[in-house]
Design a protein around this motif. Structure first.
Motif: not given
Length: 377
Positions: A119, A141, A163, A170
């Motif tokens: 992330v 992500l 994100i 997401v």
């Protein structure tokens, strides 16, 4: 029901100590909520190095988006389990791991295992487009692509998902296939030309997601100013005449509609002459063709122009329809000019029909304009 289940381990990388936990593995599973929770409980018990687990289901308004449903702490977590029992999670037969989850779709669980995650947060207050909607980009992500991802997004080993927004959704959409860079509209505080909405407007014209006015306000509420100037650094605004170009598509009844590059942007549409001689937008290949009033090109263009008039405080916008035609048969040399007299009558009268519809709309709501519009910065 389909769920995205993600297992997290304690973060032992001091260089990334902003995170207490990091994703370890994820899988898409199907079954009832109780069946999925039984599966999760079994996995947490068998793997004490898992610190916690998130269970996400599809957003009710968009089946392509997952949103968090549960965050579950592992009651069996042991501080030293990660060092003593850590191993890379491989694609295995989940049926051997957990008989209590036997009613959960096994193929979905085994084929969609993601072996690595990362992330990355983004603090630049960027605004991203997915489909016809705009979102605040919080980060990305990055994860190892499953075989399904590779087929769906034409990606290689890794896939990047945006994100977004305060609830950290997401997003999963075919728009990300070519990367996220081209989907970035700008940053909060930026001023962009109307043409910056081109992809979103064209998508909306195809899918009928919302009105053009909702599209404009949707971006503005993300903190981006939309300009109707000829260029960002120009003091001159676009003309009150919205110029629309028509092209004839090979075949007897089909045409393409575009806005002139030096005019207010009107989404591209393909249309045909219906059995009642009215002009209707072409349906997508997988959609059944209809001839509803909503699909009439005259109404659609009038709605678009009225939205622009409302948003930019321009009460007198009108359209000019021109044609892009071959100079002579099979010459492949084109010129701009009036709509040819040998085209369908309703195509020849399109300009007048749209302007009459606009006049009716202006009379009905003569004082309607967007009072909350942000000033151009």
């Amino acid at each position: 029901m389909e769920y995205l289940v993600t297992y997290y381990v304690k973060n032992t990388n001091s260089a990334k100590d902003i995170f207490n936990v990091i994703p370890y593995a994820s899988s898409v599973v199907t079954g009832s909520e109780n069946e999925v929770l039984e599966l999760v409980a079994s996995k947490l018990k068998k793997n004490p190095f898992f610190r916690c687990c998130s269970v996400m289901d599809h957003c009710s308004g968009n089946k392509k988006v997952f949103e968090t449903k549960f965050i579950l702490d592992n009651p069996h977590f042991k501080e030293d389990a990660l060092q003593t029992k850590f191993k890379v999670l491989e694609s295995v037969d989940h049926k051997e791991i957990d008989d209590s989850g036997k009613n959960v779709n096994e193929s979905a669980r085994t084929e969609d295992v993601r072996k690595s995650f990362e992330v990355k947060l983004d603090h630049e207050k960027k605004v991203i487009r997915i489909g016809a909607y705009f979102y605040d980009l919080k980060g990305v992500l990055i994860c190892e692509a499953t075989e399904e991802d590779k087929k769906k997004y034409y990606c290689n080993r890794f896939i990047t998902f945006p994100i977004v927004d305060e609830d950290w959704k997401v997003l999963e959409d075919e728009d990300i296939s070519d990367g996220l860079g081209r989907l970035i509209i700008g940053k909060t505080g930026d001023t962009v030309p109307l043409a910056a909405l081109k992809d979103a407007a064209d998508y909306n014209a195809r899918e009928h997601v919302c009105g053009y006015d909702e599209l404009l306000v949707g971006l503005e509420r993300r903190g981006i100013t939309i300009s109707n100037r000829r260029a960002i650094d120009s003091p001159d605004e676009l003309s009150d005449t919205v110029v629309i170009e028509l092209s004839k598509i090979p075949g007897k009844h089909h045409f393409r509609l575009d806005s002139h590059e030096d005019s207010y942007y009107i989404p591209r549409r393909f249309f045909h002459v219906g059995t009642d001689d009215e002009l209707y937008q072409d349906a997508r290949e997988w959609k059944k063709q209809t001839q509803y009033t909503y699909d009439k090109i005259v109404q659609q263009i009038a709605d678009d122009v009225f939205s622009l008039s409302w948003f930019f405080h321009k009460p007198n916008l009108k359209v000019l329809v021109i044609a892009y035609v071959e100079e002579s048969d099979a010459s492949h040399r084109y010129e701009i000019g009036p709509v040819p007299t040998d085209w369908f009558y309703t195509v020849q009268t399109l300009e007048g029909d749209i302007n009459r519809k606009l006049e009716e709309m202006y009379k009905e709501e003569s004082d309607k304009y967007y009072k909350e519009k942000r000033p151009i910065s």
